[in-house]
Design a protein around this motif. Sequence first.
Motif, PDB file in Angstrom:
ATOM      1  N   GLN A  84      11.243 -21.117 -85.363  1.00  0.00           N
ATOM      2  CA  GLN A  84       9.863 -21.576 -85.241  1.00  0.00           C
ATOM      3  C   GLN A  84       9.209 -21.216 -83.912  1.00  0.00           C
ATOM      4  N   ILE A  85      10.007 -20.922 -82.886  1.00  0.00           N
ATOM      5  CA  ILE A  85       9.424 -20.661 -81.565  1.00  0.00           C
ATOM      6  C   ILE A  85       9.862 -19.314 -80.995  1.00  0.00           C
ATOM      7  N   GLN A  96       3.578 -18.769 -82.496  1.00  0.00           N
ATOM      8  CA  GLN A  96       4.055 -19.925 -83.258  1.00  0.00           C
ATOM      9  C   GLN A  96       3.058 -20.313 -84.346  1.00  0.00           C
ATOM     10  N   ASN A 148       3.087 -22.178 -78.422  1.00  0.00           N
ATOM     11  CA  ASN A 148       3.674 -20.947 -77.901  1.00  0.00           C
ATOM     12  C   ASN A 148       3.023 -19.744 -78.580  1.00  0.00           C
ATOM     13  N   ALA A 177       0.228 -25.179 -82.528  1.00  0.00           N
ATOM     14  CA  ALA A 177       1.013 -24.128 -81.878  1.00  0.00           C
ATOM     15  C   ALA A 177       0.988 -24.352 -80.371  1.00  0.00           C
TER      16      ALA A 177
END
Length: 735
Positions: free
Chosen positions: A523-524, A125, A122, A120
């Motif tokens: 995903q982010i 995430q 972020n 991860a």
Amino acid sequence: MYLFLVLLLALMMYLLLGHRLPTFYLVGLCLFGLWMYGQIPAVQSEPPLDTSVTTTVSGQITSYVEKRDTFLRFTLYTNQEEKVQLTYFLSESDLPALTNTLKTGANCSFAGKYQTIPTARNPGQFDYQFYLASQDIHQQFIIESLENSSCMGQGPIQKIYDLRDRILQHAERELHSFTYAWFAALLFGDRSSLEEEVVDVFQDWNLTHIIAISGLHVGLIVGLLYFILVYVCRMTVEKSQLVLIAILLIYPIMAGGTPSVWRACLMMNVILVTNKLPIRLTLSDTLSLVCILLLLYNPHLIYSLAFQFSFTVTFAIILSRQVLSHTSHNIWNMLQISFLSLMIILPIQLYHFYQFQPSSVLINLLVIPYFSIFVLPLLFILLLGLPFPFLLTIIDMVFWKVHSFIIHAMTILDERISFLWLTGEFPLILVGIYYVLLYVCLVAWEGNEMKKAFRSAVLIVFLLVAVSIKPYLDPHGYVTVLDIGQGDAIVIELPYRKGVLMIDAAGTMSRDFQTPSAETFEQIIQPFFQARGIQQIDAIILSHADHDHIGSVPFILNDYQVDHLFSSPFFDQKLLEQYREISPKTTDHQIKAGDQVDVQGQLLEVLYPWEENSDKNENSVVLKTSLGQHTWLFTGDIGKKSEAQILEQFPSLHLDVLKVAHHGSNTSSAASFLRETGADIGIISAGLDNQYGHPHPDVLTNLKQQSMDIYRTDTSGAITYQYTKESVTIFPFLP
């Protein structure tokens, strides 16, 4: 894990002071609990092996070989006694004979390269590196060619996998694709054929336990099998039970080996076996025994969410059977079980997913009976009817027509009615407080002390509300430069959550390099919004029309309420028209040099552009604003020519924080521009190991010559700038 020790100590003190258990028994239980706690493995990331050279890895395949259209994946226990996840990407030249040599239990040798496991980068995430480490897998290996690999032998478990594959292949040929997707998911734990939209609907409504094989499925299957063995096959009860014991040991392997399936099957087997012995175990003892056996076999299961959900819910229902027995009405009883199941896993769900669906309690009243009475029995009949094509055709058609209608109705309901409660990050300490309050509530409910139970329930609601409104009480503002890869996506949260605005929202392209992909958004960006408790966006400001700055905008507009969209007069008008079609309620504005943008009291001054340029990068909107004590400049992808024009137009421009232009390309960040603006902090948004070589060494040299503190997303992940009127703190996401 310290929370576990605190809760264990609190429980032991309660049992001791309440004289619920003999002291000797209690001390032994406490010591056993501490010993079990000591067996919990630490999840630690290990540095990746050399990823640049081709090497060979040898060992035994210990998992099911997952076969998809584009890849193969399995786990190898190496000769160095390490678990490695291996992946092979299929090509058209691959022969079935090569892939068929990959068997569970086979001793193999593969040529390829180690690959860094993504972590991860972020807030919010998914951390794939931690996910694999929680399964004791610390390395990832990409097989370059099966022709240069060798495999010999297979283990006995492979015969079960072969049977599973033959059944699924036969079902795929005989059944409608829609029916097959549910057949594979609900009977064999393979959800790969289910549409993502359908899975999302079940996740939104907290119904994933329906599409994941659980105790409900196992109980129905065992009941149907028992009926067939006793009343159709005319077996004795004793022989039928022996057959069920054997099936319940094999079925978890065929169903994907999830913790919930093992829990249900092993509990059933323990009950069947102890019924034949002079041993009597309570349901709670049976569940505890199964839990201990599974953890002793694989301690890493403790980190599995499926394990946590399955055992926590089952244990809570068993302990609450006295409460549940107060009513004999089936619907009210189901409502109580559904409510209890939601409440018992709620803090775990909020800790990992930041949201829940309160109305799922009611939805379960409709969905569970439907799946129990119609879906699962018909799928089981289809399994038994696979050798009889004439029977399959009728049942297949009935299932397809009815179930597709129901799923379509659920999809429409999900689109039009949503009661998602988004809390944002749920602090771990509150998990312990929540469970204490829930325990007090349930004990009071069991003792018919309804006023005390009500007070505890009110405190639980207050706790959830407090977490949800926390951003609106926070005096800090935040600027988060997301690590989006090679692109820009900047989220500004004003103090007390007065407003949320974005500057750019990068996206990626699909494999055809033409179709926009939702990958970056899903995903982010979306996980970040969920972690921060962001449900609507006041404004998105688009610097220019490059995909690495605006690729995720359509997905944001589709899923979130966006009030305003700002772009320059030179922005791609076709894209703006698409955005209007996606979100008609969003107001779009055109801005140019000399304008001011007011977002909930936050003023952003537009410094550029004032005329159209042939290069899209030079049309980037440049914004100046004050955040806390510092003056920021957001530069898009402007080049040195634009920087010179800005200095000419604003000769007294002074900055504190510079969002470095064009990801640190040497086409920007001229030494004269940096010197004249005098920023102390430079933030560079660039992709890890990007093909462009950003940030360029010359740019880094220019920044260092100005004694700037440099923060880079490619080395530090997301960069969060936290500010108030008096103070500023910068947090790189990665250490």
